[in-house]
Design a protein around this motif. Structure first.
Motif, short mmCIF file in Angstrom:
data_model
loop_
_atom_site.label_atom_id
_atom_site.label_comp_id
_atom_site.label_asym_id
_atom_site.label_seq_id
_atom_site.Cartn_x
_atom_site.Cartn_y
_atom_site.Cartn_z
N GLY A 151 8.70 8.70 -9.26
CA GLY A 151 8.52 9.60 -8.12
C GLY A 151 9.30 9.17 -6.90
N LEU A 152 9.88 7.97 -6.96
CA LEU A 152 10.75 7.52 -5.87
C LEU A 152 12.13 8.06 -6.15
CD1 LEU A 152 10.04 3.77 -5.18
CD2 LEU A 152 9.48 5.74 -3.82
N THR A 162 9.47 9.86 -0.02
CA THR A 162 9.10 8.46 -0.06
C THR A 162 10.34 7.60 0.01
OG1 THR A 162 7.31 9.12 -1.46
CG2 THR A 162 7.76 6.80 -1.36
N TYR A 206 0.82 -1.21 0.00
CA TYR A 206 0.00 0.00 0.00
C TYR A 206 0.86 1.26 0.00
CZ TYR A 206 -3.18 -3.41 2.08
OH TYR A 206 -3.92 -4.52 2.35
N PRO A 207 0.35 2.32 -0.59
CA PRO A 207 0.99 3.61 -0.35
C PRO A 207 0.67 4.00 1.09
CG PRO A 207 -0.68 3.77 -2.07
CD PRO A 207 -0.83 2.44 -1.45
N THR A 208 1.64 4.50 1.80
CA THR A 208 1.36 4.85 3.19
C THR A 208 1.77 6.29 3.46
OG1 THR A 208 3.49 3.98 3.83
CG2 THR A 208 1.63 2.52 4.07
N LEU A 235 3.84 11.31 2.05
CA LEU A 235 3.87 9.96 1.51
C LEU A 235 5.17 9.30 1.94
CD1 LEU A 235 1.96 8.42 -0.43
CD2 LEU A 235 3.49 9.06 -2.27
N ALA A 239 5.43 4.33 -1.49
CA ALA A 239 4.51 4.48 -2.62
C ALA A 239 3.72 3.21 -2.83
CB ALA A 239 5.29 4.83 -3.87
N GLY A 240 4.11 2.14 -2.09
CA GLY A 240 3.39 0.89 -2.23
C GLY A 240 3.78 0.17 -3.50
N ASN A 241 3.39 -1.06 -3.55
CA ASN A 241 3.72 -1.84 -4.74
C ASN A 241 2.54 -2.75 -5.03
OD1 ASN A 241 4.58 -3.67 -6.58
ND2 ASN A 241 6.45 -4.22 -5.52
#
Lengths: 458, 1092
Positions: free
Chosen positions: B795-796, B802, B724-726, B741, B744-746
Motif C-alpha cells: 500500500g506504500l 503515505t 506507528y501508523p500516523t 494516512l 504506515a508505521g513499522n
C-alpha cells in the motif's frame, strides 16, 4: 536493622518506578502526529477520498469491446498500459507500475489500519453502532478491493481449477515488513466472502452513498456468486439487496440536451447505493478519443431512452458516452440498484424461473424506454431471455468495470463467449476465448521482489 | 548598549547576593563540632612541604587537605586513624588518639602509582587502572592550553580516535568517535555534562569551568550509557571544588583577535577585467538581445547596462570611457574588506571562586564575553554563571545543589558579501561593486530589479526603491537570544560500610528566538511596500516599521537517577564494585509561532498583526501574492527514556580485573509491540596489570604494563522512523472530517545495535619518560536502518498518501575497524622540560549488508547528493568517471562512446554504465593524528601542535567549460579559466578544457559532463597542518609568594597557522575548506591567569 530497612525501601523505590513503564513510554514523540486512537479518527479515515475516488477498473476498461479509437490516436498514446491493453499485448506495463494494482492495495492498507485499531479502542455505549459500522465498512472495502484486483489479475473462478490457479497476494495486515505469498483463486474468493459476511453483521441496512451498507454488501456478494456460478446464493443476495434498496430512476425526466444528464449531486440519484468515482480511466476512453462501438449502439431500440441519454456526439464527430453517474468523467465504478435487478433476473433465470427473470427485467426496462412505449418481453425460451439479460447488462452498466467481468465470465460459456478483435493500422489484434491474455500480468516489481509465478501470457 | 549596562547591574546584584550566601556558608564552615583537633604538617623526604594531601579519618570519614605550607588541621569527633594520601606517594596511616598540634608526616614517592587518574563515566568514578575500557581523559591543564570558547575546540587534536570531520568544529555533528557504527542514523557522540545527556548549544558550557573530560570509546566504558552510546560518549565534568580545600579565587581574561578573511582563497571567481571582457563579448554577440522582453525588469550587470546606454546613445563616449575605466578599477572584495568587514575581537572575563570546609564546599564561576564579529554591525555577548554547593550535614549524607545559567545575545546587522549578491536571474555577485561614491555617500547597489525598472516605478509615485547597503546597515536591528538554565540536586547516603545510595535530579530549560526590527526607511520595508503597491497606487502594506519575531524554540528536560553502589575494601586483595540504578529522562522541544507586526511604532510599542491575509494582491512587477505572515504552526516533540543499569567489577590483588555491565533501555520512540520498546545492552571486559606480577619486579625499564580487552553491545537511536501508523486530520470539500494516512508505521522497528571489540595495551617505562597506549578495535553496526523497496502490495505506493520516503527498516550492517595509538615522551634536563605527544589513528569502514534498490543514473553517485551505500564498500566512498585527457585539436575532453571517440557529452553522461564508475577513494581521512610539543624552561613554556590527515581524496571544483558565457542562471566563474586549453600543445600541461566564446555553442555547457565528475578533478587530500602555537610565562615563585598568588600566567596562543605540506595538485586549496569562501583566518589569543 535500620540500614537494611532503608536499603530495602530504596531498592523498592528504584524498581517500582518500572511499574509505570508502559504509560511512561506510551507518549507520542511528535504531538502533531496523530496515531489513530479514537473512534473519531477511524471514522475520519473511512471518509477519506481514497475509498471512493478511484476504483481499480482501468485495465478492464482499456481492453473491453464497448469502444474503439482511431489509428493515429493509438500510435500517439503515451500511456504504456493503455496502449498495450488496447491491443491485448503480451507485456502490459513494461517497466511501469500499475495504477490499478497500487491504488487497490493503498485502499487495502487504509482498511487494514482501521481494522487493526478498531479492536483496541473501547467505544462508549453510544458509540457501539458507529464502531460496528466502521469495522464493517473497512471489511467491505478490503473485500471490494481484493475483488477488483481478482477480476483483473486472476483467472476466472472455476470450480475445478481454482484451488490451484495463481492469484493475487491477500493482505490482511498492515505490517509492511510482512512479505506476502500468492493466493489461489479459491482462497481469494473465500477471503472476500468471509470479510463480507462479517461485514453483513456489522453494517446498517442502508447508508450514505459514501459508506458501505448491507445493501452494497449483498450486491458485492451477489456479484461474487455469479462468478462462482452459485446462482442460488447470487439470487439470495441480490434478493436481499433489493429488500433494502430497489428504487429505479425514470430517465425520461432527464434533460437530453444537457452535456451531462444525471444529477450532479450524486446523493439525489435514487439508484446509487455506494459511490466509487473511478479514475479518469485509461487514456483510450478519454472523451476526445473514445468511439462507442456500433455493435453496442445497434443493440439499443429506437424508443430506448438510453440511446439518447447515454451518448452524444463529440465536437470531433465521435459518438461518446455521457451516461456516467460521475458528473465529470467517464468512469464510474460504484454500486447501484439497476445491477441488483439484473443479477436477480439472471440468477432467477439460471435457476429456471423464467417468469421471475422476466418480471425483474421488464420492471427495469420500463424505466428506460419512452413513456408508454415499452412492450414487456414475454418468452418461454430461456436462452433467448438469458441473451437479452446479458445484452441489457451491457447496455445498462457501461464503463463501470462490469463489461470486462462479463466478457471474462462468458469465456466459460460457449454460447456467449466472444473473441475480442482490434484493428490498428490495418493490423488485427485478437484476444481469443480462453486465452491466458484474459488475465493481466502482475506488475514487474512485485514479481521480481517475490519471485511469484503467474499465468504466462502469449 | 543600555542593555549591557542593565545586565552588568543585574550581575552585580546577583553577585552580591551570591556573596552573601557564600559568606553564610563560610561562617558555618568555621564552626567546629569535633572534640579532637589534630594539627600538623606534611613534607617530602627532602623536607619540602606537600600541598593538597588528603587527610581522612578512617572511621569518621572527616577529611582535610594540607595547604601550601603543608600544614593541616582536622577536627575529629573521636579518636581515629588518619590516612594521608597524595597522588604519586605511598599512603601513610597514623593513629591519632589525642589532641595534637604538631604531627609531622613524611610521604615517600610511589613510582607505581604516579599516573593514578580517576575516570568519571558519568555514573561512577574509578581509578583508571581499575577499568577495562578504552578511555581517554583530558585534564583541566590540557584544556587550558587552547583558549577556544567552544568546548570541542579545546579537545581538537588531543585524543586519538576522535576525528574532526570539520576542522575547528563546534557541534557534535562535526566529530566522529572511532569511525562509524551506523549508516542513516545519527552518528554523533553522546555528550554528557555533569552526569546527564546534554542536547543544547555547546557554547553554553563554559570551557574554563571544566574540571575534566572523559572520552569513552569502547563497549566496556560506554555501554553504561546504553542505547545512545554506539557513537562514543564524551563526559564533561564541571565541578571543581572539594571539601576542606581552602578558599581559592581565579581570574582569567582571554582576548581574542582574528585576522581578516582571505576572499581571494575561493577560486570560484574571476577578476573584474576578465568578467568585463566576457560581458562585453556576450554583449557584442547579441546574447542579451535574445533574452525575452520581460526580463528588462530584471537586472543586468552594471557594465552591460552601460554598454546598452552607449548603444542607445544615452551616454556620451567620454562618459562611457570614464565609467568603464572606473568599473575596471573596482574590486568588490577590496570594497567589502574596507567597508563591511572588521577584524573580529572578543574578550572573556572569567572568575572562579571555590572553597570548602569540612561540612560544606562551594564553587562559583561567572564569565562575561563581549565580541565584535566579522561583519561590521555584528556583535555578541554571553553571560555564563554557575553555582555549585555541597553539604555534609552528617558524615554519611552528602547533598549537592548546582545551578547554571547561560544567556547569549547577538546582533546581526552586518552586511556581508552575500548581501551584495544581486539576486537576479542574469547576474549574481558583481566583481566591481562600489559601496561609496566619490563624495563619501552610500552608493546604490543593484538588487532584485533593474535600475531602469525601479526608476520608472519611482517616477510613477512609488517609494525610493534603491538599495544602499552602507545606509541600510543602520536601518535595521536583528537580535537573537539563546538562554539555558540548568539546576541539579544530588543526594548521597552511606547506608553501611561500602554501600551508598544516591539520587540525582536535573532540570534544564532552554529558549531561543530572534527579533528583527526594520525601520521605515530600510530597504526591506521600502521593497515590500513597493512590491505590494496596487495598480491604483494604494499601499497594501503600510510604509512604517516592521517588527518580526521568528518561531521561539524552547527545550525542557527532566532527568532523574537513582543508584545503589557497593564497594568492598581493598585490604583483603579482593575488590568488588557493584552498581545498580535507574535513569528516567523526559525531553520536550516546543516550537511556538512568532509574530510580525506591521505599522510598528517602537516609541509607543504599537502596531498591528491584523492584515488582510486571506486575499491575494497583485504584486509588482508580476504575479500576485498574500501579505507575508509568520506561519502559525506549533510543534511539540517529546522524547522519553527509561533505563535500568548495572555495572560490576572485580579485581584480584589489583592485577586481574574483570568487569561487566548490563543495561535495559526503553523509549517512547519505538514499538507498537511493547516487548520491542526496550533493548538489553551489555558488555564484558578484562584487564591484566602485568607490571604487578612478580616476574616484572626485576624489570626496571617498565613502570607500567597493562593489557585490556573488552566486548559489548551498545545502541543507537534513529528518530526519523516511526513505528506507528500516523494520520493527518482535515475537513474535505463536503465539510466532512477526514483522516489521511501519512505513515504506515513499522511494527517491526528495533533499536540499532553496535557491537564493539577492543584490545588495548597501556605502557609506561624508562622512569615514566615514555608512556602511551595502543588500541585495536572493531565496531559492528547491526540491525541498522537501511532503505528498502516496499512491494506496492504493502500500500506504500508512489503518489499515494503515505510517505514512501519513510522506507527504512532494520537490516543493514556496517563494520568499522581501526587502531588508536598514543605515545608521550618526556625529556628533562636541569630546568628544561620537553614533552612530545604523538597521536595516530587509523580507521576504516565497510558496508557489510545493504540491498537498497539500485539507482541507475550515475548522477547521485558522482555528485554525492545522496548517500548510496554499497555492500563491500566504505560509506565515505567517492565515485568518478574516467579521464582521458584533452583532445589536442580543440581542447575538449576526450570521451568514448561504445569504444569510439565522441563529442556527444550528454549521451555519454546519460548512458554511462554504473559498473564503469571509478571508486576514487574515501572522503574522510583514514589516517589522522597530532604531534604536540610542550617545551618549558623555568617559568617559560612554548607549545605547538601539528595535525595531519592522510589517505583521503577531494573533488576539486573548476570551470564549467563555456559557462562563463551563460547569462541565464547564475554565472559560475572559476580561476581555472586562466589555465584552460587555448592552443594545441596545452593538453600536455593542463586538464582544464577549452571554453567557447559564445553561449549558444552546443559544447558550451556539455563539456562539464566529460570533465566535472572525471578523475581529472579528483585529488589526493593528504596534508599536514600547523594547527596552533602557544607561548606562556609564569611569574617566578618568589614574586608569587610576595604577592600571595598561587599562580600568574600570561599566555599567547595562535590558531589556524596554515598548511605545512599537502599532496601535489591541490594548488591553493585547503582540503578542509574545499567549498568555503575562505579558510578560518588566524586567531590570536592573549590570556592572563591569576589565581589566589
Amino acid at each position: 536493622m535500620r540500614t537494611l530497612f532503608l536499603s530495602t525501601i530504596i531498592i523498592l523505590l528504584l524498581f517500582l518506578s518500572g511499574g509505570c513503564t508502559k504509560e511512561f513510554l506510551n507518549v507520542k514523540p511528535d504531538k502533531r502526529l496523530s496515531i489513530p486512537s479514537t473512534i473519531d479518527d477511524l471514522d475520519a479515515m473511512l471518509n477519506n477520498r481514497v475509498f471512493f475516488a478511484q476504483a481499480s477498473l482501468d485495465l478492464g476498461a482499456a481492453s473491453n469491446d464497448d469502444f474503439y479509437i482511431r489509428d493515429e490516436q493509438w500510435s500517439t498514446l503515451t500511456s504504456k498500459y493503455a496502449k498495450n491493453a488496447y491491443v491485448f499485448a503480451r507485456d502490459i506495463f513494461e517497466d511501469e507500475q500499475s495504477n490499478d494494482w497500487n491504488r487497490a492495495y493503498e485502499r487495502i492498507l487504509y482498511a487494514n489500519v482501521i481494522l487493526a485499531h478498531i479492536d483496541t479502542i473501547k467505544a462508549g455505549t453510544n458509540q457501539q453502532r458507529l464502531q460496528d459500522e466502521i469495522q464493517g465498512g473497512a471489511l467491505f472495502h478490503r473485500a471490494s478491493n481484493h475483488y477488483q484486483l481478482v477480476q483483473l489479475f486472476c483467472p476466472e473462478y472455476d470450480l475445478l481449477s481454482s484451488s490451484e490457479a495463481p492469484c493475487i497476494p491477500i493482505r490482511d495486515d498492515f505490517d509492511l515488513t510482512k512479505s506476502l505469498t500468492q493466493s489461489t483463486v479459491s482462497s481469494a474468493y473465500d477471503f472476500m466472502i468471509n470479510d463480507l459476511k462479517r461485514a453483513l453483521d456489522l453494517l446498517p441496512d442502508v447508508n450514505t452513498i459514501y459508506r458501505p451498507s448491507k445493501a452494497a454488501t449483498h450486491l458485492l456478494l451477489a456479484r461474487i456468486y455469479l462468478h462462482m456460478e452459485d446462482y442460488d446464493l447470487a439470487f439470495y443476495h441480490s434478493d436481499l439487496g433489493l429488500k433494502y434498496r430497489s428504487e429505479l430512476m425514470d430517465i425520461s425526466i432527464l434533460d437530453s440536451t444537457a452535456d451531462y444528464v444525471f444529477p450532479v449531486n450524486l446523493e439525489l440519484h435514487p439508484e446509487i447505493i455506494l459511490n466509487f468515482e473511478g479514475s479518469a480511466g485509461p487514456a483510450t476512453i478519454a472523451p476526445t478519443r473514445q468511439n462507442i462501438s456500433m455493435e453496442l449502439l445497434d443493440l439499443y431500440e429506437t424508443n430506448d431512452l438510453r440511446k439518447t441519454m447515454f451518448f452524444r456526439t463529440h465536437s470531433n464527430g465521435n459518438i461518446i458516452f455521457r451516461g456516467s453517474y460521475r458528473p465529470r468523467g467517464v468512469h464510474w465504478g460504484g454500486f447501484s440498484t439497476n445491477e441488483l435487478w439484473l443479477i436477480r433476473a439472471e440468477s432467477s433465470l439460471r435457476l429456471g424461473n423464467i417468469s421471475g427473470a422476466l418480471n425483474d427485467l421488464n420492471y427495469l426496462l420500463y424505466f428506460r424506454y419512452q413513456s408508454g412505449t415499452y412492450v414487456p418481453i414475454s418468452s418461454n425460451d430461456p436462452m433467448q431471455v438469458l441473451t437479452r439479460i446479458l445484452q441489457e447488462r451491457r447496455k445498462e452498466l457501461l464503463f463501470r468495470g462490469t463489461r470486462w467481468e462479463d466478457l471474462k465470465r462468458m469465456n466459460k460459456d460457449a454460447n456467449f463467449a466472444k473473441d475480442l478483435i482490434r484493428e490498428v493500422d490495418g493490423q488485427q489484434y485478437l484476444l481469443p476465448i480462453n486465452s491466458p491474455n484474459w488475465v493481466f500480468p502482475f506488475p514487474k516489481l512485485e514479481v521480481e521482489l517475490h519471485n511469484w509465478s503467474q499465468v504466462t501470457r502469449e | 548598549m543600555s542593555w549591557g549596562k542593565e545586565v552588568m547591574m543585574k550581575i552585580n546584584k546577583l553577585f552580591s547576593s551570591v556573596l552573601l550566601i557564600l559568606s553564610v556558608c563560610l561562617l558555618s564552615m568555621e564552626l567546629s563540632y569535633g572534640q579532637l583537633v589534630v594539627k600538623g604538617s606534611v613534607h617530602t623526604e627532602q623536607g619540602e612541604p606537600l600541598a593538597g594531601v588528603t587527610i581522612q579519618g578512617l572511621h569518621s570519614l572527616v577529611v582535610a587537605i594540607s595547604d601550601e605550607a603543608g600544614h593541616f588541621s582536622i577536627n575529629l569527633p573521636q579518636a581515629d586513624s588518619l590516612r594521608f594520601h597524595h597522588m604519586g606517594y605511598h599512603d601513610v596511616i597514623r593513629y591519632a588518639p589525642n589532641e595534637e598540634s604538631n604531627l609531622l608526616i613524611i610521604l615517600r614517592p610511589d613510582d607505581t602509582n604516579i599516573q593514578e587518574v580517576e575516570i568519571n563515566t558519568g555514573y561512577y568514578r574509578i581509578p583508571i587502572s581499575q577499568s577495562t575500557g578504552s578511555i581517554n581523559i583530558i585534564t583541566k591543564e590540557d584544556l587550558e592550553k587552547n583558549p577556544s570558547d567552544n568546548i570541542l575546540g579545546r579537545i581538537q587534536g588531543l585524543v586519538p580516535g576522535v576525528q574532526f570531520t570539520k576542522l575547528n568544529g563546534t557541534e557534535s555533528e562535526d566529530i566522529r568517535v572511532r569511525g562509524l557504527g551506523t549508516i542513516h542514523s545519527n552518528s554523533t557522540p553522546l555528550i554528557v555534562v555533569d552526569g546527564f545527556p546534554y542536547e543544547e548549544d555547546l557554547y553554553s558550557i563554559d570551557p574554563d569551568a571544566i574540571e575534566s573530560i572523559t572520552i569513552l570509546k569502547d563497549a566496556a566504558a560506554a555501554s553504561i550509557w546504553g542505547a545512545r552510546a554506539g557513537n562514543g560518549v564524551i563526559v564533561i565534568t564541571t565541578k571543581n571544588h572539594r571539601f576542606s580545600q581552602g578558599n581559592q579565587v581565579s581570574f582569567r581574561i582571554n582576548h581574542r583577535l582574528t585576522e581578516h578573511p582571505d576572499f581571494y582563497y575561493d577560486q570560484r571567481r574571476l577578476p573584474t577585467a576578465t568578467v568585463m571582457d566576457i560581458e562585453k563579448q556576450n554583449y557584442l554577440n547579441g546574447v542579451y538581445d535574445h533574452l525575452p522582453h520581460h526580463i528588462q525588469k530584471y537586472p543586468m550587470s552594471d557594465y552591460v547596462e552601460l554598454l546598452r546606454l552607449r548603444s542607445q546613445d544615452k551616454i556620451s563616449e567620454q562618459d562611457f570611457i570614464a565609467k568603464e575605466s572606473q568599473l575596471r578599477s573596482n574590486d568588490t572584495f577590496q570594497e567589502a574588506l574596507k567597508h563591511l568587514y572588521q577584524k573580529p575581537m572578543a574578550t572573556d572575563y572569567f572568575m572562579n571562586i571555590s572553597g570548602g570546609g569540612a561540612k560544606n564546599s562551594y564553587g562559583f564561576y561567572s564569565k562575561y564575553t563581549h565580541a565584535k564579529e566579522q561583519e561590521i554591525g555584528d556583535l555578541s555577548q554571553r553571560i555564563l554563571i554557575g553555582i555549585n554547593n555541597k553539604f555534609r550535614p552528617l558524615p554519611s549524607i552528602q547533598i549537592g545543589l548546582d545551578f547554571s545559567f547561560s544567556n547569549a545575545r547577538s546582533t546581526q546587522n552586518g552586511i556581508g558579501l552575500d548581501d551584495l549578491n544581486v539576486g537576479g536571474q542574469y547576474v549574481g555577485l558583481s566583481p566591481y561593486v562600489q559601496l561609496l561614491d566619490e563624495n563619501g555617500n552610500a552608493n546604490i547597489v543593484l538588487r532584485d530589479f533593474a535600475s531602469s525598472y525601479k526608476e520608472g516605478q519611482m517616477a510613477d509615485g512609488l517609494l525610493d526603491w534603491h538599495y544602499r547597503p552602507l545606509e541600510d546597515r543602520n536601518l535595521r536591528d536583528n537580535q537573537s537570544n539563546n538562554q539555558v538554565i540548568k539546576a541539579q540536586a544530588n543526594l548521597a547516603y552511606d547506608l553501611f560500610k561500602g554501600l551508598k545510595a544516591s539520587g540525582s535530579y536535573q532540570f534544564l530549560q532552554s529558549a531561543s528566538h530572534s527579533t528583527s526590527h526594520y525601520q521605515k526607511e530600510s530597504y526591506f520595508v521600502r521593497d515590500l511596500v513597493n512590491r505590494y503597491t496596487q495598480p491604483d497606487g494604494r499601499q497594501v502594506i503600510p510604509h512604517a516599521d516592521i517588527l518580526h519575531r521568528t518561531n521561539e524554540i524552547s527545550g525542557m528536560s527532566h532527568d532523574f537517577r537513582g543508584q545503589l553502589h557497593y564497594q568492598t575494601d581493598i585490604r583483603t586483595g579482593h575488590r568488588v564494585n557493584f552498581l545498580v540504578g535507574t535513569d528516567v529522562r523526559q525531553y520536550m522541544k516546543r516550537m511556538n509561532p512568532g509574530f510580525r507586526i506591521y505599522n510598528y511604532d517602537p516609541q509607543h510599542e504599537t502596531g498591528t498583526t491584523r492584515m488582510d491575509y486571506l486575499e491575494r494582491f497583485p504584486t509588482r512587477p508580476t504575479n500576485s501574492a498574500y501579505i507575508p505572515y509568520q506561519p502559525d504552526t506549533r510543534t511539540v516533540f517529546e522524547d522519553r527514556f527509561l533505563s535500568y543499569y548495572s555495572n560490576f567489577s572485580y579485581s584480584l590483588l589489583e592485577k586481574y580485573i574483570l568487569s561487566g555491565s548490563y543495561r535495559w533501555d526503553g523509549s517512547n520512540l519505538f514499538g507498537v509491540k511493547t516487548n520491542q520498546k526496550g533493548v538489553g545492552l551489555w558488555s564484558v571486559g578484562t584487564s591484566w596489570n602485568i607490571h604487578k606480577e612478580s616476574f616484572m619486579e626485576e624489570n626496571h625499564l617498565m613502570n607500567d604494563l597493562r593489557l585490556r580487552g573488552s566486548f559489548g553491545v551498545t545502541g543507537n537511536v534513529n528518530k526519523n522512523v516511526s513505528a506507528y501508523p500516523t494520520i493527518d486530520r482535515s475537513t474535505d470539500s463536503r465539510g466532512i472530517q477526514i483522516a489521511t494516512l501519512r505513515t504506515a508505521g513499522n511494527p517491526s522497528l528495533r533499536w540499532e545495535k553496535v557491537a564493539i571489540w577492543n584490545l588495548g595495551l597501556d605502557f609506561s617505562g624508562l622512569h615514566r619518560r615514555l608512556s602511551g597506549s595502543i588500541d585495536y578495535y572493531h565496531k559492528d553496526g547491526m540491525d541498522l536502518f537501511g532503505e528498502t523497496v516496499y512491494a506496492p502490495n504493502t500500500g506504500l505506493i508512489p503518489g499515494g498518501t503515505t510517505s514512501v520516503n519513510n522506507n527504512q527498516i532494520n537490516y543493514a550492517d556496517i563494520t568499522s575497524k581501526g587502531i588508536d595509538l598514543q605515545v608521550k615522551a618526556n625529556i628533562t634536563r636541569n630546568a628544561f622540560d620537553w614533552d612530545v605527544h604523538f597521536n595516530f589513528s587509523w580507521v576504516t569502514n565497510r558496508i557489510k549488508k545493504y540491498n537498497a534498490p539500485e539507482i541507475k543514473s550515475i548522477t547521485q553517485y558522482v555528485n554525492g547528493s545522496l548517500l548510496i551505500p554499497i555492500k563491500g564498500r566504505s560509506r565515505d566512498v567517492m565515485y568518478a568517471m574516467p579521464w582521458n585527457g584533452l583532445n589536442p585539436e580543440d581542447g575538449r575532453p576526450i570521451i568514448y562512446l561504445d569504444g569510439e571517440q565522441s563529442e556527444d557529452y550528454r549521451l555519454y553522461y546519460n548512458t554511462f554504465p554504473l559498473e564503469s564508475l571509478i571508486n576514487a577513494g574515501v572522503k574522510v581521512a583514514p589516517y589522522y593524528g597530532t604531534i604536540r610539543n610542550d617545551l618549558s624552561y623555568k617559568g617559560l613554556s612554548l607549545r605547538f601542535s601539528i595535525l595531519y590527515k592522510l589517505g583521503h581524496i577531494i573533488r576539486k571544483n573548476s570551470i564549467n567549460p563555456g559557462i562563463e558565457h551563460i547569462v541565464t542562471g547564475q554565472q559560475n566563474y572559476h580561476m581555472d579559466y586562466f589555465h584552460r586549453w587555448e592552443k594545441p600543445g596545452d593538453e600536455l600541461i593542463t586538464n582544464v578544457p577549452s571554453t567557447t566564446t559564445h553561449y549558444i555553442s552546443e559544447y558550451g555547457t556539455m563539456g562539464w559532463y566529460g570533465y566535472g565528475y572525471s578523475m581529472a578533478l579528483i585529488n589526493r587530500a593528504d596534508h599536514i597542518r600547523f594547527h596552533e602555537f602557544g607561548l606562556s610565562a609564569e611569574l617566578p615563585e618568589s614574586w608569587r609568594r610576595q604577592l600571595n598568588l598561587r599562580r600568574t600566567r600570561l599566555d599567547l596562543h595562535i590558531q589556524n597557522l596554515g598548511i605545512i605540506w599537502k599532496a601535489k595538485g591541490m594548488k591553493t586549496i585547503d582540503p578542509d575548506y574545499l567549498n568555503s569562501r575562505y579558510p578560518d583566518p588566524k586567531k590570536w589569543t592573549l590570556s592572563l591567569f591569576v589565581d589566589f
